[in-house]
Design an enzyme around this catalytic site. Structure first.
Site, PDB file in Angstrom:
ATOM      1  N   GLY A   1      41.274  27.916  24.354  1.00  0.00           N
ATOM      2  CA  GLY A   1      42.138  29.039  24.715  1.00  0.00           C
ATOM      3  C   GLY A   1      43.021  28.670  25.887  1.00  0.00           C
ATOM      4  O   GLY A   1      42.609  27.924  26.779  1.00  0.00           O
TER       5      GLY A   1
ATOM      6  N   TRP B   1      44.545  34.072  31.216  1.00  0.00           N
ATOM      7  CA  TRP B   1      43.256  33.865  31.861  1.00  0.00           C
ATOM      8  C   TRP B   1      42.756  32.440  31.617  1.00  0.00           C
ATOM      9  O   TRP B   1      42.190  31.804  32.506  1.00  0.00           O
ATOM     10  CB  TRP B   1      42.285  34.925  31.377  1.00  0.00           C
TER      11      TRP B   1
ATOM     12  N   LYS C   1      34.974  48.106  30.184  1.00  0.00           N
ATOM     13  CA  LYS C   1      35.859  48.503  31.295  1.00  0.00           C
ATOM     14  C   LYS C   1      37.304  48.648  30.825  1.00  0.00           C
ATOM     15  O   LYS C   1      38.069  49.418  31.395  1.00  0.00           O
ATOM     16  CB  LYS C   1      35.764  47.505  32.440  1.00  0.00           C
TER      17      LYS C   1
ATOM     18  N   ASN D   1      45.815  47.049  30.642  1.00  0.00           N
ATOM     19  CA  ASN D   1      45.505  48.233  29.845  1.00  0.00           C
ATOM     20  C   ASN D   1      45.997  49.500  30.551  1.00  0.00           C
ATOM     21  O   ASN D   1      46.545  50.398  29.923  1.00  0.00           O
ATOM     22  CB  ASN D   1      43.991  48.313  29.600  1.00  0.00           C
TER      23      ASN D   1
END
Lengths: 347, 347
Positions: free
Chosen positions: A10, A14, A204, A269
């Protein structure tokens, strides 16, 4: 002991930030091989391959522009080549890609390898809600720890101090992973409560959407504090109802309420949900995700959808009113303004 | 039962906001007399008495401009007249004035009266650190509950939804106070853990200063999350070490981590501490308090000073490194930039 080979799967926002941490640590710590291959999904940026840009300029100009990553991080578009002989596999992709990656890797990873997932999300599997790490454990048949925390990527890449939590039920593996991730500016704690750590990281993001909704409504800090508090209570309740009982202290780690706070004040978000409310029905969440996030994926709304489907199947929507309302607002079934009623009536 | 007389002592920013809540509730609920006297420290505003302005225009133009309070709140500069025959006395002054107020009221309050303190602070008493509510209990010889929570005054006055916590070890009195404070937009929970509720309200202001310091240093949301998290851990440790053992759930109430979050993102202690760091030694905290707060008092730095003095006397400064560093930065003994080292080395 021979130096362990680490690889990263990935290369988003991040992924690039944690690659900086890992790239520095493998050099600083004698336990790891210095070269760290990183799987990069190949894209063309102004006609040039992203892998080539990363390996030449040591910067991911699309997902983490402005931050140089160490030279020992080597971008590679060949997934199987990246994980070949790896002792530690760091998963840091959007959760939508985990199935296909694991399918490709099945039977191809070292039997003694361990995995650590930085992926925030949940998975619907055979009608049940499951952890992303369980996909890895099932498909690759190796242990899978997790790392979560209050870690906005750009800030980590800038070397601004933060904390993170590794969830790893095996203490020996946990310490090895601490050596891989802990830096003076990236302070890692290990807890033997991996399910809870991962659930905190996934759930979260639902609450982050709720925070964006009240921001869009112009509610201020008191209302947002109530969203964060009620959100944490639902996270705790969700963990304890459907997974093995959480250690209460885990919620006091960075992966718990600290990450929740940062998500609700600084996260993507929150940002998209606020824009969604301000658009007053003119744009969908998906359109705003496309418009505002430059190719990054939003985890809150899909996680809310999966949790909703799961709770509905158990006839337990009313036990998680905050999660429920947030999903219904995301899909347009409920008006954003009605969210305040949900807060007022929360049990 | 005859309707109970309620009075309010204090008329600052928070006092005016809670007067709105109380003024509405006494009318909505049969248990209380409708008229609520409020002690106002008399000041002249453009040559006019503040009490007269409040009683004519129903607005405190100095401390909560732009918000109309109910007509049944009656400003009065005579403290003894205000508390005469009162059954419920709401204390909401800066903590610096509690001693002189209690001295004036000694022997003058109804023996069956109860008090509820909304004051955030701590008191050094005979070489020991004590709760503000204990001054009231000692001097007035009546019970004293507390109300704390994520309650920025202006937002409460605007009717934006929030939560609050009453700490009252007597369940019957707690329910009476809930009737006095609970509104649809001001959701009150009662917990029988009054010391912890009060300590949360006092100690969070120290952490709010810490949040302002990292904001002034330009650190971002991850570092601030670490300050909030480590701050909460020190609050919990402080409560359990020096006062009767806290119920862990109390920290999950609005008075606990929710208020802490709002204080660290939206509070005045954060604001002044940020300005202090940005002034780079050119201004003191006191000068900035004067400059930025329009007569409002800052509770974080004095509370940090009292806690420091107390911990030093016990040779326990090293057990509370965050509280300790914050005080030393406030008084110029330590550089703001060294705060990050404190976070990195926190045990």
């Amino acid at each position: 002991m021979p130096a362990k080979k680490v690889c990263i799967v990935g290369s988003g926002n991040w992924g690039m930030a944690i690659a900086k941490v890992i790239g520095e640590n493998v050099v600083a710590n004698g336990k790891f091989q210095h070269s760290v291959p990183m799987y990069v999904y190949e894209e063309l940026i102004d006609g040039k391959k992203l892998t080539e840009i990363i390996n030449t300029d040591h910067e991911n100009v699309k997902y983490l522009p402005g931050h140089r990553i160490p030279d020992n991080i080597v971008a590679d578009p060949d997934l199987l080549h990246v994980v070949e002989n790896a002792d530690v596999i760091v998963f840091v992709t959007p959760h939508q890609f985990v199935y296909s990656i694991c399918k490709t890797l099945k039977g191809k990873v070292k039997k003694s390898a361990i995995c650590v997932s930085l992926i925030k999300g949940l998975d619907m599997h055979e009608g049940n809600l499951d952890l992303i790490s369980n996909i890895v454990r099932r498909d690759l048949e190796i242990p899978c720890a997790v790392l979560m925390g209050a870690n906005i990527a750009g800030e980590v890449a800038s070397g601004l101090f933060c904390e993170a939590t590794i969830g790893c039920d095996d203490a020996v593996l946990g310490n090895l992973l601490k050596d891989l991730f802990h830096r003076p500016y990236f302070r890692v704690a290990v807890v033997q409560d991996e399910d809870t750590v991962e659930l905190c990281g996934a759930l979260k993001n639902i609450v982050g959407v709720g925070a964006g909704i009240v921001d869009g409504l112009g509610c201020g800090g008191n209302t947002k504090a109530a969203v964060i508090r009620l959100g944490l209570l639902e996270i705790v309740q969700f963990c304890n109802t459907f997974f093995k009982k959480a250690r209460t202290e885990t919620f006091l780690e960075s992966c718990g309420f600290a990450d929740l706070v940062t998500t609700c004040y600084c996260g993507r978000n929150r940002k998209v949900a606020e824009a969604f409310v301000l658009s007053a029905g003119q744009k969908t969440i998906e359109e705003l995700e496309e418009e505002l996030l430059n190719g990054q994926k939003l985890q809150g709304p899909p996680t809310a959808a999966e949790v909703y489907k799961f709770l509905k199947g158990k006839n337990m929507l009313h036990d998680f009113p905050l999660f429920t309302c947030i999903h219904e607002i995301c899909i347009g079934k409920m008006k954003p303004g009605d969210f305040i009623e949900c807060l007022k009536n929360h049990s």
